[in-house]
Design a protein around this motif. Structure first.
Motif, mmCIF file in Angstrom:
data_model
loop_
_atom_site.group_PDB
_atom_site.id
_atom_site.type_symbol
_atom_site.label_atom_id
_atom_site.label_comp_id
_atom_site.label_asym_id
_atom_site.label_seq_id
_atom_site.Cartn_x
_atom_site.Cartn_y
_atom_site.Cartn_z
ATOM 1 N N LEU A 1 0.838 -1.204 0.000
ATOM 2 C CA LEU A 1 0.000 0.000 0.000
ATOM 3 C C LEU A 1 0.870 1.250 0.000
ATOM 4 N N HIS A 2 1.916 1.226 0.842
ATOM 5 C CA HIS A 2 2.832 2.362 0.924
ATOM 6 C C HIS A 2 3.518 2.590 -0.421
ATOM 7 N N ARG A 3 3.977 1.514 -1.042
ATOM 8 C CA ARG A 3 4.648 1.646 -2.336
ATOM 9 C C ARG A 3 3.694 2.230 -3.374
ATOM 10 N N ALA A 4 2.463 1.743 -3.413
ATOM 11 C CA ALA A 4 1.489 2.236 -4.389
ATOM 12 C C ALA A 4 1.209 3.720 -4.192
ATOM 13 N N LEU A 5 1.069 4.148 -2.951
ATOM 14 C CA LEU A 5 0.835 5.567 -2.684
ATOM 15 C C LEU A 5 2.043 6.408 -3.091
ATOM 16 N N THR A 6 3.246 5.882 -2.865
ATOM 17 C CA THR A 6 4.450 6.607 -3.262
ATOM 18 C C THR A 6 4.510 6.757 -4.776
ATOM 19 N N VAL A 7 4.221 5.681 -5.493
ATOM 20 C CA VAL A 7 4.191 5.740 -6.952
ATOM 21 C C VAL A 7 3.149 6.744 -7.414
ATOM 22 N N TRP A 8 1.977 6.661 -6.852
ATOM 23 C CA TRP A 8 0.848 7.512 -7.260
ATOM 24 C C TRP A 8 1.177 8.988 -7.053
ATOM 25 N N THR A 9 1.701 9.326 -5.880
ATOM 26 C CA THR A 9 1.958 10.739 -5.578
ATOM 27 C C THR A 9 3.135 11.289 -6.379
ATOM 28 N N ARG A 10 4.200 10.525 -6.513
ATOM 29 C CA ARG A 10 5.381 11.054 -7.210
ATOM 30 C C ARG A 10 5.148 11.196 -8.706
ATOM 31 N N LEU A 11 4.521 10.211 -9.315
ATOM 32 C CA LEU A 11 4.302 10.307 -10.757
ATOM 33 C C LEU A 11 3.271 11.382 -11.082
#
Length: 229
Positions: free
Chosen positions: A186-196
């Motif tokens: 979940l943390h990884r997905a949120l990081t991907v979502w916010t940065r991209l």
């Protein structure tokens, strides 16, 4: 100031075979499609918060009450536009996944989708329209896009230690729409979502203009860093 372009004219398709509909139903579909085209033009010029059904009616040579027979109000029209936008992105992700795309493939598909129609992108990922709340069915379509990202992130290997935010996500995962991914994913997905989305939003808003670097390479570099992590 960034230059705003009107979106490309598109065809709004229906699952119903045109031959099975009455002339009145076909006419209604055509008028609703034209109303949405004018709405996109308004959004490109003044933003979604300035959307005016009366102004659209004037452009189309209709009275305000006549146009309200096709859309009951501003929020219903915005909902149609938001629904179309999210469905388009969800279909884009589904097509990419069907071709075997992983996280990198989804990320590049998302950038191509955003560049194809910046106003569509900003409608769903830009500043929220004051006073507007999307209905549940639209939220469900939006959740499909996050599910695709979660699935792609879950497929990546990871041996990093847990973080305090992972622990926080144990009890704050409603946004994941029931996805069984562990907190680290979940943390990884949120990081991907916010940065991209951060890079995309800045690029589409014109903030990289004059900085003399290629935004596509910055986006790719951010993605590479995310994949390495």
């Amino acid at each position: 100031m960034r230059r705003i372009r009107a979106p490309k004219r598109r065809e709004w398709r229906t699952m119903t075979d045109a031959r099975t509909r009455t002339p009145r139903e076909r006419y209604r579909t055509q008028v609703r499609a034209e109303i949405k085209e004018h709405a996109w033009e308004q959004i490109a010029t003044a933003g979604a918060s300035a959307l005016s059904l009366n102004a659209i009616a004037k452009r189309m040579g209709m009275s305000g009450p006549a146009l309200y027979r096709y859309f009951a109000g501003r929020d219903e029209l915005i909902t149609e536009l938001v629904r179309d936008a999210y469905r388009s992105l969800a279909d884009t992700f589904r097509a990419a996944s069907g071709e075997g795309a992983g996280l990198a493939g989804l990320a590049h598909a998302m950038r191509a989708w955003a560049l194809d129609d910046p106003q569509r992108y900003f409608l769903v990922f830009g500043t929220p329209v004051p006073g507007y709340r999307a209905p549940d069915d639209v939220t469900e379509i939006a959740a499909e896009t996050m599910t695709a990202i979660l699935d792609a992130c879950a497929a990546l290997p990871s041996d990093r230690p847990g973080t305090p935010f992972d622990t926080h996500l144990e009890g704050h995962r409603q946004w994941a729409a029931g996805h069984p991914a562990p907190p680290a994913v979940l943390h990884r997905a949120l990081t991907v979502w916010t940065r991209l989305h951060g890079v995309l939003s800045l690029e589409l808003a014109g903030h990289f203009a004059g900085m003399a670097f290629d935004p596509a390479l910055l986006y790719a570099a951010e993605l590479d860093d995310l994949l390495e992590r």
